[in-house]
Design a protein around this motif. Sequence first.
Motif, PDB file in Angstrom:
ATOM      1  N   TYR A  94      85.886  73.206   0.799  1.00  0.00           N
ATOM      2  CA  TYR A  94      86.001  71.741   0.784  1.00  0.00           C
ATOM      3  C   TYR A  94      87.448  71.412   0.480  1.00  0.00           C
ATOM      4  CZ  TYR A  94      85.950  72.459  -4.247  1.00  0.00           C
ATOM      5  OH  TYR A  94      86.238  72.903  -5.512  1.00  0.00           O
ATOM      6  N   ASP A  95      87.839  70.156   0.683  1.00  0.00           N
ATOM      7  CA  ASP A  95      89.166  69.763   0.216  1.00  0.00           C
ATOM      8  C   ASP A  95      89.056  68.506  -0.631  1.00  0.00           C
ATOM      9  OD1 ASP A  95      89.038  67.664   2.091  1.00  0.00           O
ATOM     10  OD2 ASP A  95      90.289  68.715   3.528  1.00  0.00           O
ATOM     11  N   VAL A 105      83.401  72.662   4.757  1.00  0.00           N
ATOM     12  CA  VAL A 105      83.164  73.721   5.736  1.00  0.00           C
ATOM     13  C   VAL A 105      81.785  74.298   5.456  1.00  0.00           C
ATOM     14  CG1 VAL A 105      83.899  75.946   6.663  1.00  0.00           C
ATOM     15  CG2 VAL A 105      85.613  74.282   5.925  1.00  0.00           C
ATOM     16  N   THR A 127      80.007  77.820  12.348  1.00  0.00           N
ATOM     17  CA  THR A 127      80.815  77.165  11.310  1.00  0.00           C
ATOM     18  C   THR A 127      81.089  75.741  11.752  1.00  0.00           C
ATOM     19  OG1 THR A 127      81.911  79.258  10.808  1.00  0.00           O
ATOM     20  CG2 THR A 127      83.027  77.258  10.066  1.00  0.00           C
ATOM     21  N   ILE A 128      81.053  74.788  10.846  1.00  0.00           N
ATOM     22  CA  ILE A 128      81.537  73.437  11.175  1.00  0.00           C
ATOM     23  C   ILE A 128      82.377  72.886  10.032  1.00  0.00           C
ATOM     24  CG2 ILE A 128      79.730  72.727  12.821  1.00  0.00           C
ATOM     25  CD1 ILE A 128      78.436  71.084  10.638  1.00  0.00           C
ATOM     26  N   ILE A 129      83.384  72.084  10.457  1.00  0.00           N
ATOM     27  CA  ILE A 129      84.174  71.303   9.501  1.00  0.00           C
ATOM     28  C   ILE A 129      83.626  69.889   9.582  1.00  0.00           C
ATOM     29  CG2 ILE A 129      86.477  70.506   8.864  1.00  0.00           C
ATOM     30  CD1 ILE A 129      87.527  72.811  10.756  1.00  0.00           C
ATOM     31  N   VAL A 130      83.015  69.435   8.500  1.00  0.00           N
ATOM     32  CA  VAL A 130      82.436  68.091   8.456  1.00  0.00           C
ATOM     33  C   VAL A 130      83.422  67.162   7.750  1.00  0.00           C
ATOM     34  CG1 VAL A 130      80.529  66.701   7.551  1.00  0.00           C
ATOM     35  CG2 VAL A 130      80.088  69.025   8.373  1.00  0.00           C
ATOM     36  N   ARG A 131      83.810  66.069   8.408  1.00  0.00           N
ATOM     37  CA  ARG A 131      84.721  65.113   7.754  1.00  0.00           C
ATOM     38  C   ARG A 131      84.006  64.396   6.612  1.00  0.00           C
ATOM     39  NH1 ARG A 131      89.766  62.722   9.921  1.00  0.00           N
ATOM     40  NH2 ARG A 131      89.262  60.860   8.722  1.00  0.00           N
ATOM     41  N   ASP A 172      93.847  74.531   1.860  1.00  0.00           N
ATOM     42  CA  ASP A 172      92.429  74.188   1.746  1.00  0.00           C
ATOM     43  C   ASP A 172      91.635  74.820   2.883  1.00  0.00           C
ATOM     44  OD1 ASP A 172      92.495  72.627  -0.548  1.00  0.00           O
ATOM     45  OD2 ASP A 172      93.187  70.884   0.583  1.00  0.00           O
ATOM     46  N   LYS A 173      90.395  75.113   2.589  1.00  0.00           N
ATOM     47  CA  LYS A 173      89.525  75.793   3.547  1.00  0.00           C
ATOM     48  C   LYS A 173      89.351  75.011   4.863  1.00  0.00           C
ATOM     49  CE  LYS A 173      86.901  79.396   4.291  1.00  0.00           C
ATOM     50  NZ  LYS A 173      86.800  80.730   3.678  1.00  0.00           N
ATOM     51  N   PRO A 174      89.051  73.702   4.833  1.00  0.00           N
ATOM     52  CA  PRO A 174      88.876  73.003   6.116  1.00  0.00           C
ATOM     53  C   PRO A 174      90.112  73.146   7.013  1.00  0.00           C
ATOM     54  CG  PRO A 174      88.017  71.660   4.332  1.00  0.00           C
ATOM     55  CD  PRO A 174      88.730  72.828   3.689  1.00  0.00           C
ATOM     56  N   ILE A 207      90.374  76.728   8.408  1.00  0.00           N
ATOM     57  CA  ILE A 207      89.460  76.965   9.533  1.00  0.00           C
ATOM     58  C   ILE A 207      90.032  76.305  10.802  1.00  0.00           C
ATOM     59  CG2 ILE A 207      87.140  76.473  10.463  1.00  0.00           C
ATOM     60  CD1 ILE A 207      86.963  78.465   8.253  1.00  0.00           C
ATOM     61  N   LEU A 208      90.570  75.117  10.631  1.00  0.00           N
ATOM     62  CA  LEU A 208      91.151  74.401  11.763  1.00  0.00           C
ATOM     63  C   LEU A 208      92.326  75.212  12.323  1.00  0.00           C
ATOM     64  CD1 LEU A 208      90.302  71.704  12.980  1.00  0.00           C
ATOM     65  CD2 LEU A 208      92.050  70.577  11.618  1.00  0.00           C
ATOM     66  N   TYR A 251      96.976  69.979  15.754  1.00  0.00           N
ATOM     67  CA  TYR A 251      96.350  68.988  14.861  1.00  0.00           C
ATOM     68  C   TYR A 251      97.427  68.490  13.925  1.00  0.00           C
ATOM     69  CZ  TYR A 251      96.435  72.880  11.596  1.00  0.00           C
ATOM     70  OH  TYR A 251      96.852  73.916  10.812  1.00  0.00           O
ATOM     71  N   ASP A 252      97.139  67.393  13.214  1.00  0.00           N
ATOM     72  CA  ASP A 252      98.068  67.001  12.163  1.00  0.00           C
ATOM     73  C   ASP A 252      97.314  66.786  10.858  1.00  0.00           C
ATOM     74  OD1 ASP A 252      97.010  64.408  12.380  1.00  0.00           O
ATOM     75  OD2 ASP A 252      98.667  63.698  13.590  1.00  0.00           O
ATOM     76  N   VAL A 253      98.082  66.750   9.781  1.00  0.00           N
ATOM     77  CA  VAL A 253      97.544  66.618   8.429  1.00  0.00           C
ATOM     78  C   VAL A 253      98.182  65.385   7.806  1.00  0.00           C
ATOM     79  CG1 VAL A 253      97.423  67.719   6.154  1.00  0.00           C
ATOM     80  CG2 VAL A 253      97.215  69.112   8.229  1.00  0.00           C
ATOM     81  N   PRO A 254      97.471  64.499   7.133  1.00  0.00           N
ATOM     82  CA  PRO A 254      96.059  64.618   6.772  1.00  0.00           C
ATOM     83  C   PRO A 254      95.111  63.895   7.727  1.00  0.00           C
ATOM     84  CG  PRO A 254      97.031  62.791   5.567  1.00  0.00           C
ATOM     85  CD  PRO A 254      98.077  63.311   6.533  1.00  0.00           C
ATOM     86  N   MET A 256      93.984  64.569  10.704  1.00  0.00           N
ATOM     87  CA  MET A 256      93.090  65.414  11.490  1.00  0.00           C
ATOM     88  C   MET A 256      93.020  64.942  12.951  1.00  0.00           C
ATOM     89  SD  MET A 256      89.263  66.903  10.622  1.00  0.00           S
ATOM     90  CE  MET A 256      89.278  67.328   8.881  1.00  0.00           C
ATOM     91  N   TYR A 287      82.416  65.958  13.143  1.00  0.00           N
ATOM     92  CA  TYR A 287      82.664  67.358  12.796  1.00  0.00           C
ATOM     93  C   TYR A 287      83.437  68.061  13.899  1.00  0.00           C
ATOM     94  CZ  TYR A 287      78.662  68.722  15.778  1.00  0.00           C
ATOM     95  OH  TYR A 287      77.800  68.906  16.829  1.00  0.00           O
ATOM     96  N   VAL A 288      84.064  69.160  13.533  1.00  0.00           N
ATOM     97  CA  VAL A 288      84.715  70.072  14.473  1.00  0.00           C
ATOM     98  C   VAL A 288      84.018  71.413  14.287  1.00  0.00           C
ATOM     99  CG1 VAL A 288      86.864  71.173  15.170  1.00  0.00           C
ATOM    100  CG2 VAL A 288      86.907  68.875  14.167  1.00  0.00           C
ATOM    101  N   SER A 289      83.584  71.977  15.403  1.00  0.00           N
ATOM    102  CA  SER A 289      82.906  73.268  15.330  1.00  0.00           C
ATOM    103  C   SER A 289      83.678  74.294  16.144  1.00  0.00           C
ATOM    104  CB  SER A 289      81.473  73.114  15.871  1.00  0.00           C
ATOM    105  OG  SER A 289      80.833  74.370  15.919  1.00  0.00           O
ATOM    106  N   PRO A 290      84.256  75.307  15.484  1.00  0.00           N
ATOM    107  CA  PRO A 290      85.031  76.318  16.209  1.00  0.00           C
ATOM    108  C   PRO A 290      84.095  77.218  17.038  1.00  0.00           C
ATOM    109  CG  PRO A 290      85.443  76.422  13.810  1.00  0.00           C
ATOM    110  CD  PRO A 290      84.218  75.577  14.039  1.00  0.00           C
ATOM    111  N   ASP A 343     104.563  67.406  14.383  1.00  0.00           N
ATOM    112  CA  ASP A 343     103.165  67.740  14.627  1.00  0.00           C
ATOM    113  C   ASP A 343     102.845  67.651  16.112  1.00  0.00           C
ATOM    114  OD1 ASP A 343     102.327  68.253  12.022  1.00  0.00           O
ATOM    115  OD2 ASP A 343     102.093  66.121  11.609  1.00  0.00           O
ATOM    116  N   PRO A 399     100.112  66.483  17.848  1.00  0.00           N
ATOM    117  CA  PRO A 399      99.668  65.216  18.439  1.00  0.00           C
ATOM    118  C   PRO A 399     100.854  64.280  18.731  1.00  0.00           C
ATOM    119  CG  PRO A 399      98.179  65.838  16.675  1.00  0.00           C
ATOM    120  CD  PRO A 399      99.352  66.800  16.613  1.00  0.00           C
TER     121      PRO A 399
END
Lengths: 72, 72, 72, 72, 72, 72, 72
Positions: free
Chosen positions: C33-34, C41, C59-63, D2-4, D7-8, D33-36, D38, D69-72, E2, E4
């Motif tokens: 999580y963040d 995740v 695996t999924i990243i859930v916003r 961070d984990k999310p 994974i991204l 992608y960009d942070v924060p 997404m 969500y994003v699913s890899p 970035d 995007p």
Amino acid sequence: MDKPLKILHSSLNKRVIVELRGGRGYHGILDGYDVPHMNLVLKNAEEKIEGKENIKHGTIIVRGDNIIYVSP
Amino acid sequence: MDKPLKILHSSLNKRVIVELRGGRGYHGILDGYDVPHMNLVLKNAEEKIEGKENIKHGTIIVRGDNIIYVSP
Amino acid sequence: MDKPLKILHSSLNKRVIVELRGGRGYHGILDGYDVPHMNLVLKNAEEKIEGKENIKHGTIIVRGDNIIYVSP
Amino acid sequence: MDKPLKILHSSLNKRVIVELRGGRGYHGILDGYDVPHMNLVLKNAEEKIEGKENIKHGTIIVRGDNIIYVSP
Amino acid sequence: MDKPLKILHSSLNKRVIVELRGGRGYHGILDGYDVPHMNLVLKNAEEKIEGKENIKHGTIIVRGDNIIYVSP
Amino acid sequence: MDKPLKILHSSLNKRVIVELRGGRGYHGILDGYDVPHMNLVLKNAEEKIEGKENIKHGTIIVRGDNIIYVSP
Amino acid sequence: MDKPLKILHSSLNKRVIVELRGGRGYHGILDGYDVPHMNLVLKNAEEKIEGKENIKHGTIIVRGDNIIYVSP
């Protein structure tokens, strides 16, 4: 102090009407608030949903996000 | 400490009602919260959707975003 | 550490239920999580939409934006 | 990291599924992608609306705001 | 920079498709943008609402808030 | 001072029309406002919902969030 | 100066079309704006709701939040 905050402050311990999004209205004694969220504490609160239902709460913390207006 | 936060703090380990947007309501023991998001932890939580369904959770983390009110 | 975060942290590598707005629910192993977004995740995730559909994701990243609650 | 985000990051140049609010889904190669925020860049993207339509895009920049969500 | 943003930058003076919430789509030459809002300026823009209407604008400033995706 | 703020300031103690989301309109004397939220205080306010209902308030604090426009 | 802002600035004292969420459109002389909210002041404004109604305002302050696009 900004006028909206000043009016809110002067309404402490007095009866206010709080209208929320989604057809919800609350009457009660304004027991407190915070800045800048405008979260409110109401005592002896009465809830009306779409003008019909009628639920009583000893105390409620109402999130400021959903407020349309506060009427002292 | 602001009044809304103070009321929340004094409700720790007590039963609260949490009303969310979308017709969702939760009853449970307030086990914790954070500031300023007002995310809540409820224990022995019971969920009601549109006043009908009835799901039990040992513990839930409720996001503050969706909260309409918390009633101690 | 705030209680909601603490509960989330203690749920790492355990099965959680994540309820989102729009009638979406996910079950899966909390892999991360963040903070403060509460993006999650989930591994071995299963998706239910309006209680009916059933899609599996490795695996999924859930916003975090859409989360209503997380139940460990 | 961070984990999310991790994974991204590990999904770069791989095929991902991106589910947005409003019944929109995208498949494509994650190009960035960009942070924060997404915000995502997808290459060879295919769009499905309510599971029916099927539009192809060479490249799209998807705003993170609408992501479920994003699913890899 | 970035990805995007980089893709957006490389689309300057080229034709882009911009999809907004609410069934609105715009085609036009990307004349500029800002960061981080992703407000866009389109020239020779054509508007489609629910795929049907067809209004032409010399120039429009599209607020980034409503953007679902930009396709170069 | 920015123009929108300047117009608001010059409307103090004058009658304004405030249009909110959800089909709500208010007429009243602008008694104050804050920056940057644009929360307003109206005196002798009259409320119209969907152009039909007609409720009078001595004073109301209108949250800026829901405002579509203010017309002096 | 960013392009969207530059276009807005060059539209001062000229007629603009402002499209808002909820089927609302405004025509009028752009009398001012602020940054970064994109609140606008329109003079001699004309309002169209769902393309039908037609209300005239001497001056209006339009909140930037609801803007879909501004067309000079």
